[in-house]
Design an enzyme around this catalytic site. Sequence first.
Site, PDB file in Angstrom:
ATOM      1  N   TYR A  22       0.785  -1.235   0.000  1.00 46.86           N
ATOM      2  CA  TYR A  22       0.000   0.000   0.000  1.00 46.86           C
ATOM      3  C   TYR A  22       0.821   1.291   0.000  1.00 46.86           C
ATOM      4  O   TYR A  22       0.256   2.382  -0.001  1.00 46.86           O
ATOM      5  CB  TYR A  22      -0.953  -0.001   1.209  1.00 46.86           C
ATOM      6  CG  TYR A  22      -1.890  -1.190   1.210  1.00 46.86           C
ATOM      7  CD1 TYR A  22      -2.776  -1.401   0.159  1.00 46.86           C
ATOM      8  CD2 TYR A  22      -1.881  -2.118   2.244  1.00 46.86           C
ATOM      9  CE1 TYR A  22      -3.632  -2.486   0.142  1.00 46.86           C
ATOM     10  CE2 TYR A  22      -2.743  -3.211   2.239  1.00 46.86           C
ATOM     11  CZ  TYR A  22      -3.606  -3.385   1.181  1.00 46.86           C
ATOM     12  OH  TYR A  22      -4.454  -4.466   1.161  1.00 46.86           O
ATOM     13  N   HIS A  65     -15.610  -6.046  -1.697  1.00 48.79           N
ATOM     14  CA  HIS A  65     -15.845  -7.413  -2.164  1.00 48.79           C
ATOM     15  C   HIS A  65     -17.039  -8.082  -1.489  1.00 48.79           C
ATOM     16  O   HIS A  65     -17.354  -9.226  -1.807  1.00 48.79           O
ATOM     17  CB  HIS A  65     -14.571  -8.238  -1.939  1.00 48.79           C
ATOM     18  CG  HIS A  65     -13.316  -7.488  -2.266  1.00 48.79           C
ATOM     19  ND1 HIS A  65     -13.015  -7.087  -3.554  1.00 48.79           N
ATOM     20  CD2 HIS A  65     -12.311  -6.993  -1.488  1.00 48.79           C
ATOM     21  CE1 HIS A  65     -11.866  -6.408  -3.543  1.00 48.79           C
ATOM     22  NE2 HIS A  65     -11.430  -6.340  -2.299  1.00 48.79           N
ATOM     23  N   HIS A  82      -8.593   1.914  -5.630  1.00 50.73           N
ATOM     24  CA  HIS A  82      -7.796   0.979  -4.835  1.00 50.73           C
ATOM     25  C   HIS A  82      -6.327   1.287  -5.030  1.00 50.73           C
ATOM     26  O   HIS A  82      -5.873   1.485  -6.163  1.00 50.73           O
ATOM     27  CB  HIS A  82      -8.077  -0.465  -5.239  1.00 50.73           C
ATOM     28  CG  HIS A  82      -9.507  -0.830  -5.023  1.00 50.73           C
ATOM     29  ND1 HIS A  82     -10.014  -1.053  -3.772  1.00 50.73           N
ATOM     30  CD2 HIS A  82     -10.533  -0.948  -5.895  1.00 50.73           C
ATOM     31  CE1 HIS A  82     -11.318  -1.309  -3.887  1.00 50.73           C
ATOM     32  NE2 HIS A  82     -11.652  -1.242  -5.157  1.00 50.73           N
TER      33      HIS A  82
END
Length: 140
Positions: free
Chosen positions: A22, A78, A98
């Site tokens: 990330y 999700h 994302h």
Amino acid sequence: MHALILNGPNLNLLGMREPELYGDDTLADVEKGLRAAFPEVRFTFAQSNHEGALIDALQDAGSQDINGIVFNPGGYTHTSVALRDAIAAVRVPVVEVHLSNIYAREDFRHRSLLAPVCEGQISGLGVDGYHLALRYLMSR
Ligand code: CA2
């Protein structure tokens, strides 16, 4: 332009763990970078680990003067029918963002329940994804 930058569960940990996935930036760095890059934009930043609080933020955006939403829904991407319903109901364009490329990760991350009701999705471009999503929302 008044933009809501909305972040979901665990994104408060950004920059503190898993930098290989990330990146090194904290959520505060993301905010600072967006404010510096878009001085003409009025920003509201929000993060929550709770599905209901994210739904409240989406609904509130509809009743405020917010013109666009950049949304990283984290793991709820999700799983959450409730967030999908909230995005479909809000009269403000939403771009799903994302940091990581969800299509290069585990199979269960390949499906977004939210993308079909968003304007579009940006995945895998790190923090640049937030900037690109906002640029799109400003141009529309
Ligand atoms: O790539 C993304 O931005 C994700 O939305 C991040 C979510 C993940 O569940 C999605 O599949 C893709 C996870 C957010 C967790 O964030 C952390 C940040 C630093 C350290 C630990 C977790």
